[in-house]
Design a protein around this motif. Structure first.
Motif, PDB file in Angstrom:
ATOM      1  N   ASP A  40       0.861  -1.173   0.000  1.00  0.00           N
ATOM      2  CA  ASP A  40       0.000   0.000   0.000  1.00  0.00           C
ATOM      3  C   ASP A  40       0.902   1.228   0.000  1.00  0.00           C
ATOM      4  O   ASP A  40       1.335   1.701   1.048  1.00  0.00           O
ATOM      5  N   HIS A  43      -0.218   4.374   1.996  1.00  0.00           N
ATOM      6  CA  HIS A  43      -0.066   4.163   3.427  1.00  0.00           C
ATOM      7  C   HIS A  43       1.405   4.287   3.825  1.00  0.00           C
ATOM      8  O   HIS A  43       1.739   4.901   4.830  1.00  0.00           O
ATOM      9  N   GLN A  44       2.297   3.726   3.042  1.00  0.00           N
ATOM     10  CA  GLN A  44       3.709   3.799   3.355  1.00  0.00           C
ATOM     11  C   GLN A  44       4.236   5.224   3.279  1.00  0.00           C
ATOM     12  O   GLN A  44       5.072   5.621   4.076  1.00  0.00           O
ATOM     13  N   LYS A  47       2.116   7.301   6.443  1.00  0.00           N
ATOM     14  CA  LYS A  47       2.474   6.855   7.788  1.00  0.00           C
ATOM     15  C   LYS A  47       3.971   6.632   7.921  1.00  0.00           C
ATOM     16  O   LYS A  47       4.602   7.093   8.861  1.00  0.00           O
ATOM     17  N   THR A 104      -4.157   7.810  12.982  1.00  0.00           N
ATOM     18  CA  THR A 104      -4.809   7.196  11.833  1.00  0.00           C
ATOM     19  C   THR A 104      -4.251   7.857  10.575  1.00  0.00           C
ATOM     20  O   THR A 104      -3.535   8.858  10.655  1.00  0.00           O
ATOM     21  N   GLY A 105      -4.603   7.309   9.429  1.00  0.00           N
ATOM     22  CA  GLY A 105      -4.164   7.919   8.178  1.00  0.00           C
ATOM     23  C   GLY A 105      -4.712   9.324   8.021  1.00  0.00           C
ATOM     24  O   GLY A 105      -4.020  10.225   7.553  1.00  0.00           O
ATOM     25  N   SER A 108      -2.647  11.708  10.157  1.00  0.00           N
ATOM     26  CA  SER A 108      -1.362  12.024   9.538  1.00  0.00           C
ATOM     27  C   SER A 108      -1.522  13.012   8.390  1.00  0.00           C
ATOM     28  O   SER A 108      -0.752  13.965   8.273  1.00  0.00           O
ATOM     29  N   LYS A 109      -2.517  12.784   7.534  1.00  0.00           N
ATOM     30  CA  LYS A 109      -2.736  13.698   6.400  1.00  0.00           C
ATOM     31  C   LYS A 109      -3.106  15.093   6.887  1.00  0.00           C
ATOM     32  O   LYS A 109      -2.604  16.090   6.364  1.00  0.00           O
TER      33      LYS A 109
END
Length: 118
Positions: A40, A43-44, A47, A104-105, A108-109
């Protein structure tokens, strides 16, 4: 391979494999589950690069580059700046700064957007 090397009784006792059963995937050229799972990348990047690398690296650098009391004051100042970002459409607020337990993603965003404006 085990069935070729050992007696069927030993293979059953030691490995739980039956000599008369052949898996349906035996002749499939791409039956390796590890080859079929794709990483992913988003995601990498989010995160892995931002949270796990950049945020941790900056905090570790500050702690190593300054005496502990000054380093903690600098980290607290960064958190205060993050928490002081005024409300803005499509910009999430972090009233407690960047120090929260479960990332969570989306966290982070949103934090990347806030940090890019500091």
């Amino acid at each position: 391979m085990l069935l070729d090397l050992f007696d069927p009784g030993i293979v059953w006792d030691e490995y739980g494999l039956r000599s008369d059963v052949v898996l349906f995937t035996h002749g499939f050229p791409r039956a390796d589950i590890h080859e079929s799972i794709t990483p992913d990348l988003l995601h990498q990047l989010i995160k892995g690069t931002f949270k796990d690398h950049l945020v941790t690296w900056v905090q570790d650098y500050i702690l190593q580059a300054h005496p502990k009391s000054l380093a903690l004051a600098i980290i607290q100042d960064i958190d205060q700046q993050i928490s002081a970002v005024p409300p803005y459409p499509r910009l999430r607020r972090f009233p407690d700064g960047r120090d929260f337990n479960q990332w969570t993603g989306d966290d982070s965003k949103a934090l990347m957007k806030v940090c890019s404006d500091l």
